[in-house]
Design a protein around this motif. Structure first.
Motif, PDB file in Angstrom:
ATOM      1  N   PHE A 227      -7.801   3.322   5.325  1.00 33.66           N
ATOM      2  CA  PHE A 227      -7.958   1.888   5.032  1.00 33.66           C
ATOM      3  C   PHE A 227      -7.670   1.608   3.556  1.00 33.66           C
ATOM      4  CE2 PHE A 227     -10.699  -2.000   4.281  1.00 33.66           C
ATOM      5  CZ  PHE A 227      -9.760  -2.872   4.780  1.00 33.66           C
ATOM      6  N   ARG A 228      -8.083   2.550   2.685  1.00 28.84           N
ATOM      7  CA  ARG A 228      -7.802   2.342   1.258  1.00 28.84           C
ATOM      8  C   ARG A 228      -6.287   2.375   1.007  1.00 28.84           C
ATOM      9  NH1 ARG A 228     -11.379   5.505  -0.576  1.00 28.84           N
ATOM     10  NH2 ARG A 228     -10.051   7.299  -1.014  1.00 28.84           N
ATOM     11  N   GLN A 229      -5.587   3.279   1.730  1.00 25.29           N
ATOM     12  CA  GLN A 229      -4.113   3.349   1.601  1.00 25.29           C
ATOM     13  C   GLN A 229      -3.487   2.005   2.052  1.00 25.29           C
ATOM     14  OE1 GLN A 229      -2.960   6.692   4.035  1.00 25.29           O
ATOM     15  NE2 GLN A 229      -4.174   8.126   2.809  1.00 25.29           N
ATOM     16  N   LEU A 230      -4.052   1.442   3.092  1.00 29.16           N
ATOM     17  CA  LEU A 230      -3.564   0.132   3.565  1.00 29.16           C
ATOM     18  C   LEU A 230      -3.756  -0.921   2.479  1.00 29.16           C
ATOM     19  CD1 LEU A 230      -4.608  -0.731   7.244  1.00 29.16           C
ATOM     20  CD2 LEU A 230      -2.318  -0.656   6.292  1.00 29.16           C
ATOM     21  N   GLU A 231      -4.978  -0.960   1.926  1.00 24.73           N
ATOM     22  CA  GLU A 231      -5.279  -1.977   0.900  1.00 24.73           C
ATOM     23  C   GLU A 231      -4.393  -1.785  -0.332  1.00 24.73           C
ATOM     24  OE1 GLU A 231      -9.379  -3.457   0.305  1.00 24.73           O
ATOM     25  OE2 GLU A 231      -8.482  -4.638   1.896  1.00 24.73           O
ATOM     26  N   GLN A 232      -3.931  -0.534  -0.547  1.00 23.95           N
ATOM     27  CA  GLN A 232      -3.069  -0.272  -1.717  1.00 23.95           C
ATOM     28  C   GLN A 232      -1.588  -0.303  -1.335  1.00 23.95           C
ATOM     29  OE1 GLN A 232      -4.855   3.412  -2.927  1.00 23.95           O
ATOM     30  NE2 GLN A 232      -6.591   2.402  -3.921  1.00 23.95           N
ATOM     31  N   HIS A 233      -1.301  -0.779  -0.110  1.00 22.45           N
ATOM     32  CA  HIS A 233       0.083  -0.964   0.373  1.00 22.45           C
ATOM     33  C   HIS A 233       0.902   0.315   0.395  1.00 22.45           C
ATOM     34  CE1 HIS A 233      -0.827  -5.169   0.164  1.00 22.45           C
ATOM     35  NE2 HIS A 233      -0.967  -5.156  -1.144  1.00 22.45           N
ATOM     36  N   GLU A 234       0.301   1.424   0.743  1.00 19.98           N
ATOM     37  CA  GLU A 234       1.083   2.666   0.843  1.00 19.98           C
ATOM     38  C   GLU A 234       1.952   2.621   2.092  1.00 19.98           C
ATOM     39  OE1 GLU A 234      -1.055   6.286   0.209  1.00 19.98           O
ATOM     40  OE2 GLU A 234      -2.073   5.482  -1.577  1.00 19.98           O
ATOM     41  N   SER A 235       3.242   2.969   1.924  1.00 20.39           N
ATOM     42  CA  SER A 235       4.236   2.619   2.943  1.00 20.39           C
ATOM     43  C   SER A 235       3.979   3.242   4.317  1.00 20.39           C
ATOM     44  CB  SER A 235       5.643   2.976   2.463  1.00 20.39           C
ATOM     45  OG  SER A 235       5.704   4.375   2.267  1.00 20.39           O
ATOM     46  N   GLU A 236       3.522   4.495   4.358  1.00 24.02           N
ATOM     47  CA  GLU A 236       3.334   5.141   5.660  1.00 24.02           C
ATOM     48  C   GLU A 236       2.235   4.444   6.464  1.00 24.02           C
ATOM     49  OE1 GLU A 236       2.749   9.678   7.031  1.00 24.02           O
ATOM     50  OE2 GLU A 236       3.878   9.377   5.163  1.00 24.02           O
ATOM     51  N   ALA A 237       1.121   4.159   5.799  1.00 23.53           N
ATOM     52  CA  ALA A 237      -0.009   3.490   6.461  1.00 23.53           C
ATOM     53  C   ALA A 237       0.402   2.082   6.913  1.00 23.53           C
ATOM     54  CB  ALA A 237      -1.200   3.410   5.507  1.00 23.53           C
ATOM     55  N   VAL A 238       1.111   1.373   6.016  1.00 25.64           N
ATOM     56  CA  VAL A 238       1.526  -0.005   6.332  1.00 25.64           C
ATOM     57  C   VAL A 238       2.489  -0.021   7.507  1.00 25.64           C
ATOM     58  CG1 VAL A 238       2.804  -2.023   5.477  1.00 25.64           C
ATOM     59  CG2 VAL A 238       1.077  -0.938   4.032  1.00 25.64           C
ATOM     60  N   SER A 239       3.386   0.968   7.571  1.00 29.42           N
ATOM     61  CA  SER A 239       4.376   1.015   8.647  1.00 29.42           C
ATOM     62  C   SER A 239       3.691   1.205  10.010  1.00 29.42           C
ATOM     63  CB  SER A 239       5.366   2.134   8.349  1.00 29.42           C
ATOM     64  OG  SER A 239       6.006   2.523   9.532  1.00 29.42           O
ATOM     65  N   LEU A 240       2.710   2.123  10.058  1.00 31.99           N
ATOM     66  CA  LEU A 240       1.984   2.352  11.314  1.00 31.99           C
ATOM     67  C   LEU A 240       1.197   1.090  11.705  1.00 31.99           C
ATOM     68  CD1 LEU A 240       1.411   4.557  13.438  1.00 31.99           C
ATOM     69  CD2 LEU A 240      -0.618   5.185  12.123  1.00 31.99           C
ATOM     70  N   TRP A 241       0.532   0.478  10.713  1.00 32.12           N
ATOM     71  CA  TRP A 241      -0.252  -0.753  10.958  1.00 32.12           C
ATOM     72  C   TRP A 241       0.644  -1.863  11.529  1.00 32.12           C
ATOM     73  CZ3 TRP A 241       0.703  -5.441   8.475  1.00 32.12           C
ATOM     74  CH2 TRP A 241      -0.196  -6.467   8.788  1.00 32.12           C
ATOM     75  N   LYS A 242       1.852  -2.026  10.909  1.00 27.38           N
ATOM     76  CA  LYS A 242       2.785  -3.077  11.366  1.00 27.38           C
ATOM     77  C   LYS A 242       3.166  -2.867  12.819  1.00 27.38           C
ATOM     78  CE  LYS A 242       5.403  -5.166   7.623  1.00 27.38           C
ATOM     79  NZ  LYS A 242       6.330  -4.807   6.558  1.00 27.38           N
ATOM     80  N   GLN A 243       3.394  -1.610  13.158  1.00 32.02           N
ATOM     81  CA  GLN A 243       3.802  -1.277  14.522  1.00 32.02           C
ATOM     82  C   GLN A 243       2.677  -1.671  15.513  1.00 32.02           C
ATOM     83  OE1 GLN A 243       4.738   2.858  15.015  1.00 32.02           O
ATOM     84  NE2 GLN A 243       5.525   2.560  17.083  1.00 32.02           N
ATOM     85  N   PHE A 244       1.451  -1.292  15.181  1.00 29.62           N
ATOM     86  CA  PHE A 244       0.309  -1.646  16.044  1.00 29.62           C
ATOM     87  C   PHE A 244       0.211  -3.156  16.206  1.00 29.62           C
ATOM     88  CE2 PHE A 244      -2.239   2.340  14.566  1.00 29.62           C
ATOM     89  CZ  PHE A 244      -1.471   3.137  15.409  1.00 29.62           C
ATOM     90  N   ARG A 245       0.394  -3.854  15.090  1.00 25.12           N
ATOM     91  CA  ARG A 245       0.211  -5.314  15.108  1.00 25.12           C
ATOM     92  C   ARG A 245       1.281  -5.990  15.974  1.00 25.12           C
ATOM     93  NH1 ARG A 245       1.038 -10.316  12.969  1.00 25.12           N
ATOM     94  NH2 ARG A 245      -0.814 -11.436  12.268  1.00 25.12           N
ATOM     95  N   GLU A 246       2.544  -5.593  15.767  1.00 23.79           N
ATOM     96  CA  GLU A 246       3.643  -6.233  16.507  1.00 23.79           C
ATOM     97  C   GLU A 246       3.520  -5.988  18.011  1.00 23.79           C
ATOM     98  OE1 GLU A 246       7.264  -4.873  14.638  1.00 23.79           O
ATOM     99  OE2 GLU A 246       6.730  -5.921  12.776  1.00 23.79           O
ATOM    100  N   ILE A 247       3.218  -4.742  18.367  1.00 25.83           N
ATOM    101  CA  ILE A 247       3.062  -4.385  19.782  1.00 25.83           C
ATOM    102  C   ILE A 247       1.957  -5.240  20.414  1.00 25.83           C
ATOM    103  CG2 ILE A 247       2.044  -2.569  21.232  1.00 25.83           C
ATOM    104  CD1 ILE A 247       3.616  -0.527  19.596  1.00 25.83           C
ATOM    105  N   THR A 248       0.853  -5.362  19.686  1.00 23.14           N
ATOM    106  CA  THR A 248      -0.306  -6.087  20.222  1.00 23.14           C
ATOM    107  C   THR A 248      -0.005  -7.570  20.385  1.00 23.14           C
ATOM    108  OG1 THR A 248      -1.669  -4.510  19.013  1.00 23.14           O
ATOM    109  CG2 THR A 248      -2.796  -6.382  19.936  1.00 23.14           C
ATOM    110  N   VAL A 249       0.625  -8.171  19.372  1.00 20.36           N
ATOM    111  CA  VAL A 249       0.943  -9.606  19.457  1.00 20.36           C
ATOM    112  C   VAL A 249       1.875  -9.866  20.642  1.00 20.36           C
ATOM    113  CG1 VAL A 249       2.103 -11.541  18.309  1.00 20.36           C
ATOM    114  CG2 VAL A 249       0.488 -10.140  17.025  1.00 20.36           C
TER     115      VAL A 249
END
Length: 578
Positions: A227-249
């Motif tokens: 979660f801290r990596q997400l808050e600091q915009h680290e690319s690997e964490a953000v990429s996985l998060w984006k994928q989860f979000r798009e699939i879910t929407v």
């Protein structure tokens, strides 16, 4: 139309008491009908006139009522005036009632009741409604269904009354749950399963990682790190998060489409993580941010300023919380949309959260906070499908459709349908919505499949059946419909009662706009369906002379029109065959 009669009676009162006619509109209301019982059409509340200063507030109210009733004269519009208990009753000319009420159905039937002077006092600006708001990777359960259908009703109602509406879905797409999911997916996730059934798989991973983390400190730490990596915009964490979000929407949009629900904006907590830090700085610069003994950032909300009631806005590790992001979201929306009102639709367990939100916003200098409102709703008990506990809304919709399809196949009256599944889906969804809307929103209720899907009784199925039956009657008599009709052929009590009931439509919408409760409209429409059922028996079209058939068809198509309009505001798609 009701407004024609209300205005005419108000003019009469204005002339008698030498006041503006507008002053009498709020005191006049249509009289609710009771089957077969003759009654007046409108009543004037004397206590409302006393409160508004039109009549003296002291003295015997009954004496005032009788004195005013005696001063009023009958005319071609009003044929009876009588004093009741603190009210004056008005009965309007029957032929005029029929003519004026059925006139609009010749041309703009979808506008019926919406041009009423009752709505002149409404502030018709921009309304932002935030509803549904599921959490990514968590189950979309009964509470989200309630938020979705209630929010959709409020947005439809506001739009029909002339507001400019922004429909917003504010996803729970940030926070510690993503730390859990990110850390968990590395261990328990499977790309193949994610493709096949995204929501199911993410939910399984989420459940598994939470279970594991109960006794695994390393996993908890990995979640915090992710979660801290997400808050600091680290690319690997953000990429996985984006994928989860798009699939879910994508998955959610499929469910919303089935419900007939759409959104103008998909927002989410993630949009406001940077602004949340700005909010923290603003709280600091205004001297509102304090540090608790545990090292968390808090705002003191106690009236005495003694820290007896605080709201936590920052974790001890400096990461933001749900309320911090909600503060940022509210400020951002006001800057972006300049809303005149913002309505949040969530369950009542969040009442304290919104209470705190609406306290902190003015402390930050945002005077528009008083235009924000929380519409809370109760819990649903016992929502199970045949396969067990409900996890996903999709399962509830499938079950409603399957049960409805079964009921339709057992019914003798079911018509041959081109697409029975589609009809079963629409009727099943109306059953879900009406069961949800019949009582006060704050009440909890017990979900009951059998009662909900009954064709008799006050259900969504009964509304749909009544509408389909009217459509069938109109189809069968297409040749008999005419632009003009003779009002004197609709003076039976059965038709007069339907028209008296329709006089209340604008008042019911007004009442719903005041308290945002759908029960007023639901009960109005159910009552209309009962009156229509009597009229089917007592006012046959088939076998009547041509002019009588024309007049009765005009009455039935007017009732059909109001029923369909009201159902659409509730979020129900009317079916014309079933």
């Amino acid at each position: 139309m009701a407004c024609f009669f209300r205005r005419s009676i108000a003019e009469k009162l204005g002339r008698t008491l030498q006041q503006s006619e507008d002053a009498f509109i709020p005191a006049l209301s249509a009289v609710p009908v009771f089957k077969k019982q003759q009654s007046a059409d409108f009543k004037l509340s004397i206590s409302t006139l006393r409160v508004s200063g039109i009549l003296p507030s002291s003295g015997d109210i009954q004496l005032q009522t009788e004195n005013l009733a005696n001063q009023l004269k009958l005319d071609s519009l009003v044929e009876e005036i009588s004093a009741g208990s603190g009210v004056i009753n008005f009965k309007v000319n029957r032929k005029l009632l029929v003519q004026k009420m059925l006139e609009p159905f010749g041309e703009e039937s979808e506008k019926f009741g919406l041009n009423s002077e009752l709505f002149n006092t409404l502030n018709r600006g921009t309304t932002l409604v935030e509803y549904s708001s599921p959490n990514i990777a968590k189950k979309f359960h009964a509470g989200h269904l309630r938020s979705t259908v209630i929010g959709n009703f409020i947005a439809n109602l506001k739009q029909s009354l002339g507001h400019s509406v922004i429909r917003m879905n504010y996803l729970g797409d940030w926070g510690m749950q993503f730390g859990m999911l990110g850390a968990g997916f590395g261990q328990f996730g499977c790309r193949e399963k994610l493709k096949q059934n995204p929501l199911q798989h993410l939910f399984e991973v989420y459940v598994q990682v939470n279970k594991e983390a109960e006794h695994n400190e390393d996993l908890k730490q990995a979640a915090r790190d992710f979660f801290r990596q997400l808050e600091q915009h680290e690319s690997e964490a953000v990429s996985l998060w984006k994928q989860f979000r798009e699939i879910t929407v994508d998955e959610y949009q499929h469910v919303y489409k089935r419900l007939g629900v759409n959104f103008d904006v998909y927002s989410g907590e993630s949009f406001h993580q940077d602004q949340a830090q700005e909010v923290v700085q603003q709280l600091q610069s205004r001297g509102l941010l304090k540090t608790s003994e545990r090292g968390t950032g808090v705002v003191d909300l106690s009236p005495a300023g003694d820290m007896s009631s605080v709201c936590t806005v920052l974790r001890s590790d400096g990461t933001t919380l749900y309320i911090t992001r909600d503060l940022a979201a509210a400020i951002d929306r006001q800057e972006k949309y300049h809303f005149d009102e913002m309505i949040y639709v969530t369950d009542k367990s969040q009442a304290n959260h919104f209470h705190q939100l609406f306290q902190i916003l003015p402390a930050l200098g945002h005077s528009w906070a008083d235009r924000c409102q929380h519409v809370p709703f109760g819990l649903v008990r016992g929502m199970k499908t045949r396969s067990g506990e409900v996890v996903f809304l999709e399962d509830v919709l499938d079950e409603a459709r399957a049960r409805m399809l079964h009921n339709m196949s057992q019914s003798k009256t079911t018509k041959e349908l081109e697409n029975p599944e589609d009809t079963a889906e629409k009727v099943g969804i109306s059953a879900l919505i009406v069961q949800d809307f019949k009582g006060p929103l704050q009440s909890d209720y017990t979900f009951d499949w059998d009662r909900m899907l009954q064709a008799q009784g006050d259900t969504g199925v009964f509304l749909q059946y009544s509408h389909a039956r009217l459509c069938s009657l109109i189809r069968r008599n297409e040749g008999a419909q005419a632009a003009i009709f003779d009002p004197s052929l609709l003076l039976e009590q059965t038709s007069v009662t339907i028209l008296q009931h329709l006089l209340r439509y604008d008042e019911v919408l007004y009442q719903s706009a005041q308290d945002l409760q759908p029960k007023h409209l639901v009960n109005f429409l159910l009552k209309l369906c009962h009156l229509i059922a009597s009229a089917h028996r007592e006012l046959p079209v088939k076998g009547s002379s041509e002019d009588v058939a024309q007049a009765r068809l005009r009455l039935f198509s007017g009732a059909c029109s109001v029923l369909a309009n009201g159902m659409r505001i509730l979020g129900i798609t009317p079916v014309d065959k079933m």
